[in-house]
Design a protein around this motif. Structure first.
Motif, PDB file in Angstrom:
ATOM      1  N   PRO A 106       0.806  -1.229   0.000  1.00  0.00           N
ATOM      2  CA  PRO A 106       0.000   0.000   0.000  1.00  0.00           C
ATOM      3  C   PRO A 106       0.837   1.275   0.000  1.00  0.00           C
ATOM      4  N   GLU A 107       2.030   1.236   0.589  1.00  0.00           N
ATOM      5  CA  GLU A 107       2.879   2.420   0.666  1.00  0.00           C
ATOM      6  C   GLU A 107       3.905   2.495  -0.460  1.00  0.00           C
ATOM      7  N   ALA A 108       3.810   1.599  -1.419  1.00  0.00           N
ATOM      8  CA  ALA A 108       4.753   1.618  -2.541  1.00  0.00           C
ATOM      9  C   ALA A 108       4.568   2.885  -3.373  1.00  0.00           C
ATOM     10  N   LYS A 109       5.674   3.436  -3.814  1.00  0.00           N
ATOM     11  CA  LYS A 109       5.683   4.578  -4.727  1.00  0.00           C
ATOM     12  C   LYS A 109       6.723   4.289  -5.802  1.00  0.00           C
ATOM     13  N   PHE A 110       6.293   4.340  -7.040  1.00  0.00           N
ATOM     14  CA  PHE A 110       7.182   4.060  -8.163  1.00  0.00           C
ATOM     15  C   PHE A 110       7.557   5.389  -8.811  1.00  0.00           C
ATOM     16  N   GLY A 111       8.857   5.638  -8.914  1.00  0.00           N
ATOM     17  CA  GLY A 111       9.319   6.969  -9.284  1.00  0.00           C
ATOM     18  C   GLY A 111      10.105   7.062 -10.573  1.00  0.00           C
ATOM     19  N   PRO A 112       9.410   7.150 -11.737  1.00  0.00           N
ATOM     20  CA  PRO A 112      10.109   7.501 -12.979  1.00  0.00           C
ATOM     21  C   PRO A 112      10.294   9.021 -13.030  1.00  0.00           C
ATOM     22  N   THR A 113      11.007   9.542 -12.048  1.00  0.00           N
ATOM     23  CA  THR A 113      11.034  10.985 -11.769  1.00  0.00           C
ATOM     24  C   THR A 113      12.167  11.725 -12.480  1.00  0.00           C
ATOM     25  N   PHE A 114      12.792  11.098 -13.446  1.00  0.00           N
ATOM     26  CA  PHE A 114      13.986  11.659 -14.076  1.00  0.00           C
ATOM     27  C   PHE A 114      13.761  13.068 -14.610  1.00  0.00           C
ATOM     28  N   THR A 115      12.697  13.275 -15.389  1.00  0.00           N
ATOM     29  CA  THR A 115      12.506  14.590 -16.018  1.00  0.00           C
ATOM     30  C   THR A 115      12.249  15.684 -14.993  1.00  0.00           C
ATOM     31  N   SER A 116      11.702  15.316 -13.839  1.00  0.00           N
ATOM     32  CA  SER A 116      11.405  16.331 -12.826  1.00  0.00           C
ATOM     33  C   SER A 116      12.670  16.906 -12.197  1.00  0.00           C
ATOM     34  N   ILE A 117      13.811  16.215 -12.398  1.00  0.00           N
ATOM     35  CA  ILE A 117      15.087  16.730 -11.881  1.00  0.00           C
ATOM     36  C   ILE A 117      16.039  17.071 -13.033  1.00  0.00           C
ATOM     37  N   GLY A 118      15.506  17.139 -14.247  1.00  0.00           N
ATOM     38  CA  GLY A 118      16.320  17.537 -15.387  1.00  0.00           C
ATOM     39  C   GLY A 118      17.236  16.464 -15.925  1.00  0.00           C
ATOM     40  N   LEU A 119      16.876  15.204 -15.692  1.00  0.00           N
ATOM     41  CA  LEU A 119      17.729  14.087 -16.072  1.00  0.00           C
ATOM     42  C   LEU A 119      16.987  13.185 -17.052  1.00  0.00           C
ATOM     43  N   HIS A 120      17.692  12.722 -18.089  1.00  0.00           N
ATOM     44  CA  HIS A 120      17.093  11.746 -18.995  1.00  0.00           C
ATOM     45  C   HIS A 120      17.043  10.385 -18.309  1.00  0.00           C
ATOM     46  N   PRO A 121      15.967   9.611 -18.541  1.00  0.00           N
ATOM     47  CA  PRO A 121      15.917   8.265 -17.964  1.00  0.00           C
ATOM     48  C   PRO A 121      17.094   7.419 -18.439  1.00  0.00           C
ATOM     49  N   GLY A 122      17.539   6.510 -17.582  1.00  0.00           N
ATOM     50  CA  GLY A 122      18.647   5.619 -17.917  1.00  0.00           C
ATOM     51  C   GLY A 122      18.460   4.260 -17.292  1.00  0.00           C
ATOM     52  N   GLY A 123      19.465   3.426 -17.423  1.00  0.00           N
ATOM     53  CA  GLY A 123      19.429   2.107 -16.817  1.00  0.00           C
ATOM     54  C   GLY A 123      18.407   1.172 -17.431  1.00  0.00           C
ATOM     55  N   GLY A 124      18.001   1.455 -18.671  1.00  0.00           N
ATOM     56  CA  GLY A 124      17.002   0.623 -19.323  1.00  0.00           C
ATOM     57  C   GLY A 124      15.578   0.987 -18.964  1.00  0.00           C
ATOM     58  N   CYS A 125      15.384   2.105 -18.269  1.00  0.00           N
ATOM     59  CA  CYS A 125      14.055   2.461 -17.772  1.00  0.00           C
ATOM     60  C   CYS A 125      13.044   2.605 -18.906  1.00  0.00           C
ATOM     61  N   THR A 126      13.419   3.324 -19.986  1.00  0.00           N
ATOM     62  CA  THR A 126      12.448   3.540 -21.065  1.00  0.00           C
ATOM     63  C   THR A 126      12.042   2.211 -21.689  1.00  0.00           C
TER      64      THR A 126
END
Length: 249
Positions: A126-146
């Protein structure tokens, strides 16, 4: 104190990120231990399933930026090599022949999300939070995320969550297909599933895992080719013979 704990229970192995005071944020020592733990599981002929989780109230808060990347003014090509080495610490989870489950009970952000995505099945609390938050900090996604997000939830949903850069709550993750189950105790549920998977033929489970992987990136004809060989092999298995006997007596 170890930053990554690897434990065994029968055929089930559990990797626990163990830096709870910083929500298991990733620095070089932790990633080095994670890489070693994954390799140890890969070499373990008795391992039948793996659970990945985090100690404390978080799954993994992502990268410890200063501790992991160092001088970010270095040339882009140099930084790219640093990143590729970081990715190589957790992406081998995808190469394991055994079923893998991530038990996400709290935040899984940035590279922490990638670790969860690298597993076959995600169980959320219930308390899980999934954070594809890269763009919110000015960073392109990495590590195979996309790629992993697109494989799991489709291109449109992947684009939407990556563009927004917001935390995705557990209920939304379940609706999108990012998580496969939402339960009160994801670690316990992951353990139950892992024990069930571990009770089955290692060859069968490895073949199913490989065929699903082929199906995700190939056409029907290619998948049928792989699937037919695997199913033909399983027809001669002791498990199937035992099942068939009950209908031929």
């Amino acid at each position: 104190m170890s930053l990554v704990d690897l434990t065994a229970d029968g055929g089930v192995r559990t990797i626990t990120l163990n830096a709870p005071e910083r929500l298991n944020a990733l620095d070089r020592p932790l990633l080095d231990e994670l890489r070693a733990a994954v390799h140890q599981v890969a070499d373990d002929t008795e391992a039948r399933a793996l659970v990945v989780t985090g100690a404390g109230r978080g799954f993994c808060a992502g990268a410890d930026l200063d501790g992991l990347f160092g001088d970010r003014t270095r040339p882009t090509g140099v930084l790219r090599q640093v990143l590729l080495d970081v990715y190589a610490s957790f992406l081998p989870l995808r190469d394991l022949a055994i079923p893998t489950i991530s038990a996400v009970h709290g935040p899984a952000v940035g590279a922490g999300l990638n670790i969860a995505l690298a597993c076959d099945v995600i169980i959320a609390g219930p308390e899980a939070k999934f954070g594809p938050t890269f763009t919110s900090i000015g960073l392109h996604p990495g590590g195979g995320c996309t790629w992993m997000l697109t494989q799991r939830i489709g291109a449109g949903n992947a684009a939407a969550v990556l563009y927004a850069g917001d935390l995705v709550d557990a209920a939304t993750a379940l609706r999108l297909g990012l998580a496969q189950e939402l339960v009160d105790d994801p670690k316990a549920r992951a353990g139950e599933l892992a024990a069930r998977y571990a009770s089955r033929s290692p060859r069968l489970m490895a073949d199913v895992k490989e065929t699903v992987r082929v199906a995700a990136t190939s056409d029907l004809a290619t998948t049928l080719d792989v699937e037919s060989w695997a199913q033909a092999s399983s027809l001669a298995s002791e498990e199937f013979a035992s099942f068939a006997e009950r209908f031929t007596r």
